[in-house]
Design a protein around this motif. Sequence first.
Motif, PDB file in Angstrom:
ATOM      1  N   ALA A 351       0.791  -1.218   0.019  1.00 48.97           N
ATOM      2  CA  ALA A 351      -0.062   0.081   0.141  1.00 48.97           C
ATOM      3  C   ALA A 351       0.718   1.143   0.073  1.00 48.97           C
ATOM      4  O   ALA A 351       0.546   2.101  -0.817  1.00 48.97           O
ATOM      5  CB  ALA A 351      -0.941  -0.044   1.269  1.00 48.97           C
ATOM      6  N   ARG A 352       2.056   1.111   0.751  1.00 40.73           N
ATOM      7  CA  ARG A 352       2.815   2.307   0.841  1.00 40.73           C
ATOM      8  C   ARG A 352       3.445   2.530  -0.572  1.00 40.73           C
ATOM      9  O   ARG A 352       3.680   3.732  -1.117  1.00 40.73           O
ATOM     10  CB  ARG A 352       3.768   1.982   2.027  1.00 40.73           C
ATOM     11  CG  ARG A 352       3.411   2.513   3.229  1.00 40.73           C
ATOM     12  CD  ARG A 352       4.540   2.478   4.408  1.00 40.73           C
ATOM     13  NE  ARG A 352       5.277   1.294   4.428  1.00 40.73           N
ATOM     14  CZ  ARG A 352       4.793   0.159   5.394  1.00 40.73           C
ATOM     15  NH1 ARG A 352       3.884   0.630   5.939  1.00 40.73           N
ATOM     16  NH2 ARG A 352       5.714  -0.778   5.442  1.00 40.73           N
ATOM     17  N   SER A 353       3.716   1.441  -1.156  1.00 40.91           N
ATOM     18  CA  SER A 353       4.653   1.510  -2.407  1.00 40.91           C
ATOM     19  C   SER A 353       3.659   2.288  -3.557  1.00 40.91           C
ATOM     20  O   SER A 353       4.007   2.910  -4.181  1.00 40.91           O
ATOM     21  CB  SER A 353       4.862   0.158  -2.970  1.00 40.91           C
ATOM     22  OG  SER A 353       5.392   0.325  -4.367  1.00 40.91           O
ATOM     23  N   LEU A 354       2.326   1.931  -3.570  1.00 36.84           N
ATOM     24  CA  LEU A 354       1.354   2.471  -4.273  1.00 36.84           C
ATOM     25  C   LEU A 354       1.109   3.815  -4.202  1.00 36.84           C
ATOM     26  O   LEU A 354       1.178   4.713  -5.116  1.00 36.84           O
ATOM     27  CB  LEU A 354       0.058   1.638  -4.313  1.00 36.84           C
ATOM     28  CG  LEU A 354      -1.187   2.064  -5.127  1.00 36.84           C
ATOM     29  CD1 LEU A 354      -0.809   1.956  -6.795  1.00 36.84           C
ATOM     30  CD2 LEU A 354      -2.402   1.345  -4.867  1.00 36.84           C
ATOM     31  N   ARG A 355       1.107   4.112  -2.827  1.00 41.02           N
ATOM     32  CA  ARG A 355       0.670   5.600  -2.426  1.00 41.02           C
ATOM     33  C   ARG A 355       1.981   6.225  -2.846  1.00 41.02           C
ATOM     34  O   ARG A 355       1.725   7.539  -3.450  1.00 41.02           O
ATOM     35  CB  ARG A 355       0.758   5.672  -0.827  1.00 41.02           C
ATOM     36  CG  ARG A 355       0.791   6.700  -0.305  1.00 41.02           C
ATOM     37  CD  ARG A 355       0.501   7.082   1.286  1.00 41.02           C
ATOM     38  NE  ARG A 355       0.406   8.333   1.743  1.00 41.02           N
ATOM     39  CZ  ARG A 355      -0.290   8.670   2.876  1.00 41.02           C
ATOM     40  NH1 ARG A 355      -1.155   7.936   3.338  1.00 41.02           N
ATOM     41  NH2 ARG A 355      -0.111   9.741   3.180  1.00 41.02           N
ATOM     42  N   GLU A 356       3.412   5.966  -2.745  1.00 43.23           N
ATOM     43  CA  GLU A 356       4.244   6.730  -3.306  1.00 43.23           C
ATOM     44  C   GLU A 356       4.091   7.101  -4.704  1.00 43.23           C
ATOM     45  O   GLU A 356       4.637   8.038  -5.154  1.00 43.23           O
ATOM     46  CB  GLU A 356       5.582   6.015  -2.724  1.00 43.23           C
ATOM     47  CG  GLU A 356       5.600   6.143  -1.172  1.00 43.23           C
ATOM     48  CD  GLU A 356       7.016   5.123  -0.858  1.00 43.23           C
ATOM     49  OE1 GLU A 356       7.398   4.470  -1.987  1.00 43.23           O
ATOM     50  OE2 GLU A 356       7.080   4.950   0.283  1.00 43.23           O
ATOM     51  N   GLY A 357       3.864   5.838  -5.380  1.00 37.98           N
ATOM     52  CA  GLY A 357       3.457   5.831  -6.891  1.00 37.98           C
ATOM     53  C   GLY A 357       2.478   6.995  -7.369  1.00 37.98           C
ATOM     54  O   GLY A 357       2.992   7.838  -8.187  1.00 37.98           O
ATOM     55  N   ILE A 358       1.467   7.061  -6.484  1.00 34.40           N
ATOM     56  CA  ILE A 358       0.637   8.054  -6.736  1.00 34.40           C
ATOM     57  C   ILE A 358       0.789   9.689  -6.627  1.00 34.40           C
ATOM     58  O   ILE A 358       0.572  10.308  -7.315  1.00 34.40           O
ATOM     59  CB  ILE A 358      -0.894   7.522  -6.268  1.00 34.40           C
ATOM     60  CG1 ILE A 358      -1.511   6.257  -6.633  1.00 34.40           C
ATOM     61  CG2 ILE A 358      -1.966   8.716  -6.151  1.00 34.40           C
ATOM     62  CD1 ILE A 358      -2.459   5.775  -5.935  1.00 34.40           C
TER      63      ILE A 358
END
Length: 498
Positions: A351-358
């Motif tokens: 979830a953190r990885s996706l959040r950072e990408g967004i």
Amino acid sequence: MVVTTTVTDSDESVHSTFASRYVREALPKFKMPEHSIPKDAAYQIINDELMLDGNPRLNLASFVTTWMEPECDKLIMASINKNYVDMDEYPVTTELQNRCVNMIAHLFNAPMGNEETAIGVGTVGSSEAIMLAGLAMKRKWQKRRQAEGKPYDKPNIVTGANVQVCWEKFARYFEVELKEVKLREGYYVMDPVKAVQMVDENTICVAAILGSTLTGEFEDVKLLNDLLTKKNRETGWDTPIHVDAASGGFIAPFLYPNLKWDFRLPLVKSINVSGHKYGLVYAGVGWVVWRSKEDLPEELIFHINYLGSDQPTFTLNFSKGSSQIIAQYYQFIRLGFEGYKDIMENCMANARSLREGIEKTGRFNILSKDEGVPVVTFSLKDSSRFTVFNIAEDLRRFGWIVPAYTMPPDAEHVAVLRVVVREDFSRGLAERLMGDIERVMKELDGKPSGGTVKAAHVTAAVEGAGNEKRLKKSVEESQREITTYWKRLVDGKRTGVC
């Protein structure tokens, strides 16, 4: 009587013939076909139709588990013909449910000794669990009011406007007023201060959410407990708390063990949790546990004996499958505390990885919090050319099911996308989703503005001289346009009654 039809020629042309007849004769009328067809033809017809469903693994709208180990799949299929209610005939299944209840009660820090039996029950999902907990709260409140010689015909529940629809169902079905604490932009969970202010002598409980479906955020149950304790002391009331931990109940104990939200707080009398969410079981199982025997009125428990021995039961359903309960027990003993902790940590990392990408795109505001359920909720910074609804619709082309919705009152002008990160959502899938979001954004940038859906939130603009600000479009107008569009889209695909 079982009708057996033999197929002498099982090639594709035979299946095609039966399928054509079914589509021509039965399907348009939505009536049962007049004649039997071969079993493999029936299978093929249904299998072909189901191919048009979305891929569960890519359904990022759902918190519900979409993958389990093959060994557990075998146990599920082996017990799929067991009716759980036949406790005398299937005593081991009943014992497995009781073990699950005890494990959950200990996980939630119920005040019980190691040899004590927890008070709880397996349910079809958190909706039934909430109904049962709400009924127990209502009955206890009614009995107390009766004993005091006071009216008991106008019960209410205080909760946030972010509650799941099952709370609205409970309130409507069982004639309890639902008093909702409205949200506001930037604060998308129940405010404990406002909640306690709304409590009165008719409040049967305050319902707190551990893991809001909107943003995954945990509500501050500790503060709610402290404020409500003070109000109870001042008023002489005894208003309790129920925690709806449908999403967060299998997250918090493993990732935030020091967070006080459970039975460590004296006013928390019951907790529900969904086994089919982060309990890691396929859809169809929930749990509700009570603090003590005194918190579940005895008159709500039925004792049946016509299936064998005396069987106490407190459920809204009677017959139900045993498979999901067995699957829950499998996950508990297979994974243990360590295994659940590892899985939840992995979900949060993804979830953190996706959040950072967004965040790196610079196009979105992140609304979800670092602490909570592994959910990423985000809104567009600029909706003048296209909206989150356009993004959700275009992501369908790549197989992704990402929900877009507006927030509840009083934050309806905020429209968001939400991604639920489950066990089967890997880092690779997160990177693929991020790439597809960027691709969709680039395509939408190249299209003329003013697409099929108008701006999903209100934009304030300065018009004329001075400091007077006027809204280009009212919240009601924007909401009406969005609602009309999606209602038309859904109605066009729906063939059933609900």
